[in-house]
Design a protein around this motif. Structure first.
Motif, short mmCIF file in Angstrom:
data_model
loop_
_atom_site.label_atom_id
_atom_site.label_comp_id
_atom_site.label_asym_id
_atom_site.label_seq_id
_atom_site.Cartn_x
_atom_site.Cartn_y
_atom_site.Cartn_z
N GLU A 165 -8.68 0.30 4.13
CA GLU A 165 -8.96 1.86 3.68
C GLU A 165 -10.36 2.27 4.12
O GLU A 165 -11.40 1.63 3.92
N ARG A 219 -10.57 8.52 3.04
CA ARG A 219 -10.21 6.86 2.72
C ARG A 219 -8.85 6.71 3.10
O ARG A 219 -7.93 6.24 2.10
N PRO A 220 -8.23 6.97 4.05
CA PRO A 220 -6.97 6.79 4.44
C PRO A 220 -6.57 5.32 4.35
O PRO A 220 -7.44 4.47 4.81
N ARG A 221 -5.47 4.91 3.97
CA ARG A 221 -5.08 3.39 3.84
C ARG A 221 -4.01 3.12 5.19
O ARG A 221 -3.24 3.83 5.60
N TYR A 239 0.87 -1.18 -0.06
CA TYR A 239 -0.04 -0.06 0.01
C TYR A 239 0.89 1.39 0.08
O TYR A 239 2.07 1.35 0.33
N LYS A 270 -1.71 9.56 -3.68
CA LYS A 270 -3.10 9.69 -4.09
C LYS A 270 -4.19 9.26 -3.08
O LYS A 270 -5.25 8.98 -3.65
N GLU A 271 -3.83 9.29 -1.83
CA GLU A 271 -4.88 8.94 -0.79
C GLU A 271 -5.90 10.09 -0.73
O GLU A 271 -5.71 11.13 -0.49
N HIS A 307 0.37 5.69 0.44
CA HIS A 307 -0.26 7.14 0.85
C HIS A 307 -0.35 8.04 -0.32
O HIS A 307 -0.98 8.90 -0.18
#
Length: 235
Positions: A81, A66-68, A57, A61-62, A59
């Protein structure tokens, strides 16, 4: 985000597989898919779980809402996500501290599901409120658990690579080259769990049906939940 599993862990529903000669371009193997992802996202974090699974994963284009995130506990690996709107009440439900975040909460909820059989998976995911998609690998049982929210607020896709690996991503373009038309949008309000397969947690008694796509469509299959003799609005 990207998660790729070999057949020792998961094979996915047979309806997800489309013969390679029907794909518009040659499909790629799982190793090539992973290499392409790491090339496109050089800052990505990647985890190889004894060759049976790769998770990665970034970050980059996060989306703000919708954080990953990624976590590991007791040989349970989870990519998450999104956000859970009822995180505070879920912490109380599972007896967890205020410092527990979404990805750790999902791991604890999965442990409850696994260890308190026959605790229904639909009850676990059905209590989650918000926008989310997650993928779990349980290394100890060699099984996976994946789900998305009931309104599809987090894009989530799955497909089969040229060499038969089951792959998940929040970006369809990541999977296109490797999966061809053996690619589909993961149906909202549903979960995929080991021997149980693909099921709806909103309508747990209703069947999830695979509908072959038209030749010109991107997907090979669309999964829909049957409800009162018709299909629910899941695409």
């Amino acid at each position: 985000m990207l998660a790729v599993f070999n057949s020792a862990v998961a094979e996915g529903p047979e309806e997800l597989r489309t013969p390679g000669d029907l794909s518009p371009t040659p499909r790629k193997k799982a190793a090539d898919l992973l290499q392409s992802f790491m090339t496109d996202f050089p800052q990505a974090i990647s985890v190889n779980v004894e060759g049976v699974c790769h998770m990665a994963y970034s970050h980059e284009k996060e989306a703000l809402l919708r954080p990953r995130s990624f976590a590991v506990k007791d040989e349970i690996f989870c990519l998450f996500e999104g956000t859970l709107e009822n995180l505070a009440s879920l912490r109380q439900q599972y007896g967890l501290s205020k410092s527990v975040n979404e990805v750790s909460l999902v791991i604890e909820a999965y442990k409850t599901l696994r260890d308190r059989k026959p605790y229904p998976a639909s009850h676990v995911v059905g209590h989650f409120e918000g926008r989310f998609a997650f993928i779990i690998l349980d290394k100890s049982t060699k099984s996976i658990f994946a789900a998305t929210d009931s309104q599809g607020k987090v894009p989530f896709y799955w497909g089969i690579t040229a060499d038969g690996f089951l792959a998940f991503s929040d970006d369809a373009d990541v999977l296109k080259g490797a999966c061809g038309k053996s690619l589909a949008s993961f149906p909202e309000g549903c979960f995929f769990l080991g021997a149980e397969g693909l099921r709806s947690y909103e309508h747990p008694k209703n069947k999830v049906t695979a509908i072959p796509a038209m030749e010109e469509e991107m997907w090979g299959t669309t999964f829909k939940v049957e409800r009162e003799g018709v299909y629910a609005g899941i695409i």
